[in-house]
Scaffold this motif. Structure first.
Motif, mmCIF file in Angstrom:
data_model
loop_
_atom_site.group_PDB
_atom_site.id
_atom_site.type_symbol
_atom_site.label_atom_id
_atom_site.label_comp_id
_atom_site.label_asym_id
_atom_site.label_seq_id
_atom_site.Cartn_x
_atom_site.Cartn_y
_atom_site.Cartn_z
ATOM 1 N N GLN A 90 -0.387 2.526 2.256
ATOM 2 C CA GLN A 90 -1.247 3.053 1.202
ATOM 3 C C GLN A 90 -1.372 2.056 0.051
ATOM 4 O OE1 GLN A 90 0.536 6.816 0.279
ATOM 5 N NE2 GLN A 90 -0.316 7.821 2.070
ATOM 6 N N LEU A 91 -0.264 1.406 -0.300
ATOM 7 C CA LEU A 91 -0.301 0.402 -1.364
ATOM 8 C C LEU A 91 -1.176 -0.785 -0.975
ATOM 9 C CD1 LEU A 91 3.413 0.365 -2.574
ATOM 10 C CD2 LEU A 91 1.425 1.184 -3.836
ATOM 11 N N VAL A 92 -1.053 -1.212 0.276
ATOM 12 C CA VAL A 92 -1.876 -2.328 0.761
ATOM 13 C C VAL A 92 -3.352 -1.945 0.698
ATOM 14 C CG1 VAL A 92 -2.466 -3.683 2.815
ATOM 15 C CG2 VAL A 92 -0.070 -3.358 2.167
ATOM 16 N N ALA A 93 -3.675 -0.743 1.131
ATOM 17 C CA ALA A 93 -5.073 -0.288 1.101
ATOM 18 C C ALA A 93 -5.582 -0.183 -0.332
ATOM 19 C CB ALA A 93 -5.200 1.056 1.814
ATOM 20 N N ALA A 94 -4.750 0.326 -1.226
ATOM 21 C CA ALA A 94 -5.149 0.443 -2.634
ATOM 22 C C ALA A 94 -5.367 -0.935 -3.247
ATOM 23 C CB ALA A 94 -4.094 1.217 -3.418
ATOM 24 N N ARG A 95 -4.479 -1.866 -2.921
ATOM 25 C CA ARG A 95 -4.617 -3.227 -3.448
ATOM 26 C C ARG A 95 -5.895 -3.882 -2.925
ATOM 27 N NH1 ARG A 95 -1.788 -7.367 -6.222
ATOM 28 N NH2 ARG A 95 -3.381 -8.953 -6.348
ATOM 29 N N ALA A 96 -6.183 -3.690 -1.648
ATOM 30 C CA ALA A 96 -7.401 -4.260 -1.064
ATOM 31 C C ALA A 96 -8.635 -3.678 -1.742
ATOM 32 C CB ALA A 96 -7.435 -4.011 0.439
ATOM 33 N N ALA A 97 -8.616 -2.384 -2.000
ATOM 34 C CA ALA A 97 -9.756 -1.744 -2.677
ATOM 35 C C ALA A 97 -9.899 -2.281 -4.098
ATOM 36 C CB ALA A 97 -9.572 -0.235 -2.689
ATOM 37 N N ALA A 98 -8.778 -2.453 -4.789
ATOM 38 C CA ALA A 98 -8.826 -2.988 -6.153
ATOM 39 C C ALA A 98 -9.326 -4.420 -6.159
ATOM 40 C CB ALA A 98 -7.437 -2.905 -6.793
ATOM 41 N N ASP A 99 -8.863 -5.211 -5.205
ATOM 42 C CA ASP A 99 -9.332 -6.600 -5.114
ATOM 43 C C ASP A 99 -10.831 -6.649 -4.846
ATOM 44 O OD1 ASP A 99 -6.806 -7.559 -5.599
ATOM 45 O OD2 ASP A 99 -6.381 -8.063 -3.501
ATOM 46 N N GLU A 100 -11.299 -5.765 -3.970
ATOM 47 C CA GLU A 100 -12.728 -5.726 -3.653
ATOM 48 C C GLU A 100 -13.532 -5.332 -4.878
ATOM 49 O OE1 GLU A 100 -15.520 -3.054 -0.828
ATOM 50 O OE2 GLU A 100 -13.804 -4.003 0.159
ATOM 51 N N GLU A 101 -13.046 -4.348 -5.624
ATOM 52 C CA GLU A 101 -13.726 -3.901 -6.832
ATOM 53 C C GLU A 101 -13.772 -5.031 -7.864
ATOM 54 O OE1 GLU A 101 -12.941 -0.819 -10.451
ATOM 55 O OE2 GLU A 101 -12.532 -0.110 -8.426
ATOM 56 N N ASN A 102 -12.670 -5.751 -8.022
ATOM 57 C CA ASN A 102 -12.633 -6.854 -8.986
ATOM 58 C C ASN A 102 -13.545 -7.996 -8.575
ATOM 59 O OD1 ASN A 102 -10.895 -5.597 -10.760
ATOM 60 N ND2 ASN A 102 -9.071 -6.359 -9.730
ATOM 61 N N SER A 103 -13.683 -8.253 -7.270
ATOM 62 C CA SER A 103 -14.565 -9.328 -6.842
ATOM 63 C C SER A 103 -16.018 -8.984 -7.156
ATOM 64 C CB SER A 103 -14.378 -9.642 -5.360
ATOM 65 O OG SER A 103 -14.821 -8.570 -4.560
ATOM 66 N N TRP A 104 -16.373 -7.704 -7.066
ATOM 67 C CA TRP A 104 -17.725 -7.296 -7.427
ATOM 68 C C TRP A 104 -17.956 -7.484 -8.926
ATOM 69 C CZ3 TRP A 104 -21.753 -6.751 -4.499
ATOM 70 C CH2 TRP A 104 -21.577 -6.457 -3.154
ATOM 71 N N ARG A 105 -16.947 -7.136 -9.702
ATOM 72 C CA ARG A 105 -17.076 -7.309 -11.150
ATOM 73 C C ARG A 105 -17.246 -8.784 -11.500
ATOM 74 N NH1 ARG A 105 -12.482 -3.191 -13.418
ATOM 75 N NH2 ARG A 105 -13.534 -1.312 -12.726
#
Length: 109
Positions: A90-105
């Motif tokens: 779950q932490l890995v998935a959350a981190r991946a989602a956060a990284d993806e969100e930050n790359s869009w920003r």
């Protein structure tokens, strides 16, 4: 509460995975490490593959009781069943989602 959980489980015609997990958790919280092991075995005999949560509760109970050989045995069984640490996943998935969100920003500037 552990003895109530066991009595309830025994009255069920076909206990579910969740019912076993709750009973194991109740036993773990009460320091009943032997019962956690018995319930894991009962799950297998009933054709239910114990979940990560069930194994983790049994391991925690055994660890607190200083039953380290059982902790090792349970870890080995988890590896054989290829049960992964759900929390880590779950932490890995959350981190991946956060990284993806930050790359869009970053891309939007």
């Amino acid at each position: 509460h552990w003895n109530w959980a066991l009595a309830f489980l025994q009255k069920m015609p076909r206990p579910s995975l969740v019912a076993y997990e709750r009973a194991i958790s109740a036993c773990e919280a009460s320091g009943e490490w032997r019962w956690t092991l018995s319930l894991l075995e009962a799950m297998k005999e009933a054709g239910i593959t114990p979940s990560y949560a069930a194994y983790r509760s049994a391991m925690d109970a055994c660890e607190r009781a200083k039953q380290l050989d059982w902790v090792d045995e349970l870890q080995m069984q988890m590896r054989e069943l290829r049960l992964e640490d759900e929390e880590l996943m779950q932490l890995v998935a959350a981190r991946a989602a956060a990284d993806e969100e930050n790359s869009w920003r970053f891309a939007l500037g």
